[in-house]
Design a protein around this motif. Structure first.
Motif, PDB file in Angstrom:
ATOM      1  N   UNK A 188     -66.889  40.226  71.785  1.00  0.00           N
ATOM      2  CA  UNK A 188     -65.857  41.078  72.801  1.00  0.00           C
ATOM      3  C   UNK A 188     -66.380  41.076  74.072  1.00  0.00           C
ATOM      4  N   UNK A 189     -67.721  41.469  74.237  1.00  0.00           N
ATOM      5  CA  UNK A 189     -68.327  41.571  75.606  1.00  0.00           C
ATOM      6  C   UNK A 189     -68.188  40.172  76.160  1.00  0.00           C
ATOM      7  N   UNK A 190     -68.368  39.074  75.459  1.00  0.00           N
ATOM      8  CA  UNK A 190     -68.426  37.689  76.094  1.00  0.00           C
ATOM      9  C   UNK A 190     -66.985  37.339  76.548  1.00  0.00           C
ATOM     10  N   UNK A 191     -65.859  37.798  75.641  1.00  0.00           N
ATOM     11  CA  UNK A 191     -64.532  37.737  76.310  1.00  0.00           C
ATOM     12  C   UNK A 191     -64.237  38.231  77.556  1.00  0.00           C
ATOM     13  N   UNK A 192     -64.988  39.609  77.619  1.00  0.00           N
ATOM     14  CA  UNK A 192     -64.892  40.275  78.789  1.00  0.00           C
ATOM     15  C   UNK A 192     -65.583  39.800  80.025  1.00  0.00           C
ATOM     16  N   UNK A 193     -66.631  39.123  79.641  1.00  0.00           N
ATOM     17  CA  UNK A 193     -67.606  38.636  80.583  1.00  0.00           C
ATOM     18  C   UNK A 193     -66.983  37.259  81.054  1.00  0.00           C
TER      19      UNK A 193
END
Length: 221
Positions: A209-214
């Motif tokens: 999820x953090x990767x998608x936001x990043x």
């Protein structure tokens, strides 16, 4: 140009290579384009380019053996001009390919006449992009707008990742399941998990999820 433009087609799908060869052979004889070679992976591409000395190389972005950027790196400077022909319009693919040395980037939705025109322009020294990508490329290299991350920072982040890790990162960030990524990249689910762990560690992230936001913040989707 008075002489025929010599082209090498690099794509890991035989049907794509055949279709491109057919399209290029259907053009105006006054602007003749001759396909002098084909390749399906990095090793073949480097060998065929060295053997045929083409004017233009139509280059897929994702290839077995390291990808289109690896082909350009190994061919060095002073050789043919490279035009990326890819199904992908992802920002990391476009920016990475242009940084790697390509003179243009068009998607595989391009028509036959437009592809022939693009090859002529590339052979003459112009830069060519699919219409939807042109503004994006200009914006990206001019600097990021409000609410985005600067291009230099994006480059530094991406440089930490191998090409395969970038492929996995992009698909995971788009919401693909591990099994779907494995099927798309022809690797095992275990290998996907290994690459994903490496991506999160290198980017100092803790979840997909953090990767998608990043990736979204950096316009990589």
């Amino acid at each position: 140009m008075s002489a025929a433009i010599r082209v090498v087609v690099v794509d890991d799908h035989a049907m794509v290579r055949s279709g491109v060869r057919t399209e290029l052979g259907a053009g105006d004889p006054a602007s003749a384009i001759t396909v002098v070679g084909e390749a399906a992976d990095v090793e073949e591409a480097v060998a065929v380019i060295a053997a045929t000395a083409p004017d233009v190389v139509l280059l897929d972005v994702h290839l077995p053996g390291g990808g289109g950027v690896e082909v350009m790196r190994r061919c060095g400077t002073g050789g043919p001009r490279f035009l990326a022909l890819s199904v992908s319009d992802a920002a990391d693919d476009v920016i990475g390919t242009i940084r790697g040395g390509a003179r243009g980037y068009v998607t595989k939705s391009i028509s036959g006449p437009d592809l022939r025109a693009a090859i002529v322009r590339i052979a003459e020294g112009d830069a060519v992009f699919s219409p939807r990508l042109a503004g994006f490329v200009l914006d990206a290299f001019a600097g990021a707008g409000a609410g985005t991350v600067a291009l230099a920072d994006v480059d530094e982040d991406l440089d930490r990742l191998t090409e395969r890790e970038r492929e996995v990162m992009r698909l995971i960030a788009r919401g693909y399941a591990y099994k779907e990524v494995a099927r798309e990249l022809f690797i095992s689910v275990k290998t996907v998990e290994t690459h994903m762990s490496s991506v999160l560690r290198k980017l100092q992230l803790s979840s997909r999820h953090e990767l998608a936001r990043w990736a979204s913040d950096r316009r990589l989707l």
